[in-house]
Design a protein around this motif. Sequence first.
Motif, PDB file in Angstrom:
ATOM      1  N   ARG A  27       0.896  -1.206  -0.003  1.00 54.10           N
ATOM      2  CA  ARG A  27      -0.085   0.026   0.010  1.00 54.10           C
ATOM      3  C   ARG A  27       0.811   1.359  -0.039  1.00 54.10           C
ATOM      4  NH1 ARG A  27      -5.405  -0.295   2.116  1.00 54.10           N
ATOM      5  NH2 ARG A  27      -5.413   1.939   1.741  1.00 54.10           N
ATOM      6  N   THR A  28       0.433   2.278  -0.373  1.00 54.41           N
ATOM      7  CA  THR A  28       1.167   3.610  -0.458  1.00 54.41           C
ATOM      8  C   THR A  28       1.365   4.028   0.972  1.00 54.41           C
ATOM      9  OG1 THR A  28       1.530   5.805  -1.422  1.00 54.41           O
ATOM     10  CG2 THR A  28      -0.863   5.054  -0.816  1.00 54.41           C
ATOM     11  N   LEU A  29       2.476   4.517   1.278  1.00 59.87           N
ATOM     12  CA  LEU A  29       3.032   5.239   2.777  1.00 59.87           C
ATOM     13  C   LEU A  29       2.043   6.249   2.954  1.00 59.87           C
ATOM     14  CD1 LEU A  29       4.820   3.959   4.974  1.00 59.87           C
ATOM     15  CD2 LEU A  29       6.195   5.832   4.198  1.00 59.87           C
ATOM     16  N   ARG A  30       1.700   6.964   2.277  1.00 64.16           N
ATOM     17  CA  ARG A  30       1.042   8.018   2.599  1.00 64.16           C
ATOM     18  C   ARG A  30      -0.342   7.971   2.938  1.00 64.16           C
ATOM     19  NH1 ARG A  30       1.026   8.673  -3.073  1.00 64.16           N
ATOM     20  NH2 ARG A  30       2.908  10.314  -2.855  1.00 64.16           N
ATOM     21  N   ASP A  31      -0.863   6.631   3.077  1.00 62.78           N
ATOM     22  CA  ASP A  31      -2.111   6.234   3.620  1.00 62.78           C
ATOM     23  C   ASP A  31      -2.165   6.205   5.285  1.00 62.78           C
ATOM     24  OD1 ASP A  31      -3.391   4.644   0.835  1.00 62.78           O
ATOM     25  OD2 ASP A  31      -3.446   6.542   1.307  1.00 62.78           O
ATOM     26  N   TYR A  32      -0.705   6.137   5.707  1.00 61.15           N
ATOM     27  CA  TYR A  32      -0.554   5.862   7.099  1.00 61.15           C
ATOM     28  C   TYR A  32       0.274   6.830   8.077  1.00 61.15           C
ATOM     29  CZ  TYR A  32      -1.805   1.126   5.204  1.00 61.15           C
ATOM     30  OH  TYR A  32      -2.342   0.038   4.592  1.00 61.15           O
ATOM     31  N   ARG A  33      -0.288   7.081   9.443  1.00 63.38           N
ATOM     32  CA  ARG A  33       0.762   7.646  10.052  1.00 63.38           C
ATOM     33  C   ARG A  33       1.663   6.495  10.657  1.00 63.38           C
ATOM     34  NH1 ARG A  33       0.251  11.727  14.195  1.00 63.38           N
ATOM     35  NH2 ARG A  33       1.190  11.214  16.093  1.00 63.38           N
ATOM     36  N   MET A  34       2.861   7.061  10.659  1.00 60.24           N
ATOM     37  CA  MET A  34       3.827   5.998  10.967  1.00 60.24           C
ATOM     38  C   MET A  34       4.402   6.204  12.233  1.00 60.24           C
ATOM     39  SD  MET A  34       3.881   4.015   8.327  1.00 60.24           S
ATOM     40  CE  MET A  34       5.547   3.322   8.579  1.00 60.24           C
ATOM     41  N   SER A  35       4.973   5.076  12.993  1.00 59.74           N
ATOM     42  CA  SER A  35       5.572   5.255  14.228  1.00 59.74           C
ATOM     43  C   SER A  35       6.866   4.413  14.392  1.00 59.74           C
ATOM     44  CB  SER A  35       4.712   4.927  15.406  1.00 59.74           C
ATOM     45  OG  SER A  35       3.518   5.795  15.312  1.00 59.74           O
ATOM     46  N   TRP A  36       7.645   4.737  15.450  1.00 57.84           N
ATOM     47  CA  TRP A  36       8.621   3.867  15.774  1.00 57.84           C
ATOM     48  C   TRP A  36       8.422   3.349  17.338  1.00 57.84           C
ATOM     49  CZ3 TRP A  36      12.475   1.525  12.877  1.00 57.84           C
ATOM     50  CH2 TRP A  36      12.572   1.847  11.511  1.00 57.84           C
ATOM     51  N   PHE A  37       8.575   2.243  17.402  1.00 57.11           N
ATOM     52  CA  PHE A  37       8.610   1.478  19.000  1.00 57.11           C
ATOM     53  C   PHE A  37       9.658   0.851  19.034  1.00 57.11           C
ATOM     54  CE2 PHE A  37       4.321   2.347  20.492  1.00 57.11           C
ATOM     55  CZ  PHE A  37       3.822   2.768  19.079  1.00 57.11           C
ATOM     56  N   ARG A  38      10.382   0.670  20.381  1.00 55.42           N
ATOM     57  CA  ARG A  38      11.304  -0.298  20.729  1.00 55.42           C
ATOM     58  C   ARG A  38      11.099  -1.138  21.783  1.00 55.42           C
ATOM     59  NH1 ARG A  38      15.579   4.291  22.960  1.00 55.42           N
ATOM     60  NH2 ARG A  38      14.913   4.746  24.826  1.00 55.42           N
ATOM     61  N   GLN A  39      11.725  -2.267  21.991  1.00 58.82           N
ATOM     62  CA  GLN A  39      11.454  -3.357  23.168  1.00 58.82           C
ATOM     63  C   GLN A  39      12.994  -3.820  23.522  1.00 58.82           C
ATOM     64  OE1 GLN A  39       8.800  -6.436  22.591  1.00 58.82           O
ATOM     65  NE2 GLN A  39       8.677  -6.672  24.525  1.00 58.82           N
ATOM     66  N   ALA A  40      13.112  -3.361  24.734  1.00 61.78           N
ATOM     67  CA  ALA A  40      14.458  -4.090  25.441  1.00 61.78           C
ATOM     68  C   ALA A  40      14.256  -5.351  26.116  1.00 61.78           C
ATOM     69  CB  ALA A  40      14.959  -2.979  26.270  1.00 61.78           C
ATOM     70  N   PRO A  41      15.189  -5.842  26.166  1.00 61.85           N
ATOM     71  CA  PRO A  41      14.908  -7.171  26.921  1.00 61.85           C
ATOM     72  C   PRO A  41      14.256  -7.173  28.339  1.00 61.85           C
ATOM     73  CG  PRO A  41      17.346  -7.147  25.965  1.00 61.85           C
ATOM     74  CD  PRO A  41      16.502  -5.798  25.836  1.00 61.85           C
ATOM     75  N   GLY A  42      13.289  -8.006  28.557  1.00 63.01           N
ATOM     76  CA  GLY A  42      12.654  -7.866  29.850  1.00 63.01           C
ATOM     77  C   GLY A  42      11.610  -6.841  30.087  1.00 63.01           C
ATOM     78  N   LYS A  43      11.638  -5.762  29.071  1.00 67.07           N
ATOM     79  CA  LYS A  43      10.759  -4.679  29.098  1.00 67.07           C
ATOM     80  C   LYS A  43       9.448  -4.784  28.065  1.00 67.07           C
ATOM     81  CE  LYS A  43      14.150  -1.612  30.976  1.00 67.07           C
ATOM     82  NZ  LYS A  43      14.961  -0.383  30.759  1.00 67.07           N
ATOM     83  N   GLU A  44       8.582  -3.826  28.472  1.00 61.47           N
ATOM     84  CA  GLU A  44       7.477  -3.647  27.436  1.00 61.47           C
ATOM     85  C   GLU A  44       7.921  -3.030  26.074  1.00 61.47           C
ATOM     86  OE1 GLU A  44       3.676  -4.199  30.737  1.00 61.47           O
ATOM     87  OE2 GLU A  44       4.044  -2.416  29.424  1.00 61.47           O
ATOM     88  N   ARG A  45       7.078  -3.390  25.151  1.00 56.28           N
ATOM     89  CA  ARG A  45       7.369  -2.200  23.837  1.00 56.28           C
ATOM     90  C   ARG A  45       7.076  -0.822  24.410  1.00 56.28           C
ATOM     91  NH1 ARG A  45       5.520  -4.870  18.069  1.00 56.28           N
ATOM     92  NH2 ARG A  45       6.864  -6.548  19.262  1.00 56.28           N
ATOM     93  N   ALA A  46       7.859   0.074  23.656  1.00 52.17           N
ATOM     94  CA  ALA A  46       7.836   1.661  24.396  1.00 52.17           C
ATOM     95  C   ALA A  46       7.923   2.301  22.983  1.00 52.17           C
ATOM     96  CB  ALA A  46       8.658   1.850  25.482  1.00 52.17           C
TER      97      ALA A  46
END
Length: 118
Positions: A27-46
């Motif tokens: 799909r074309t990217l412009r249809d979407y709001r984009m985000s980055w998340f990260r997950q460290a060992p033993g921690k929740e996705r942030a």
Amino acid sequence: QVRLVESGGGLVQAGGSLRLSCEASGRTLRDYRMSWFRQAPGKERAFVSAISWSGGSTSYGDSVNGRFTISRDNAKNTVYLEMNSLKPDDTAVYYCAARMGYGSTWYWGQGTQVTVSA
């Protein structure tokens, strides 16, 4: 349905920089709001950062504000995360995510590992 593939992760010393990329297909990217998340060992996705459909609005998590920059190139169907002044606490798997709007379905990439050595 959009498909996302992250790249650019790796091992870097503290104080160094990396640029992550997230390429979309299906799909074309412009249809979407984009985000980055990260997950460290033993921690929740942030939450790390987000960018609006046009790129005119961005937001950042407190721990990365002032060090990371999110951007997008809709013509290339790619979102970027420029990471500077990296710290060992930034070590995590970084995920790209897309959704059409607030409350809609999230689509996720497979993640890319970032490791920052002291």
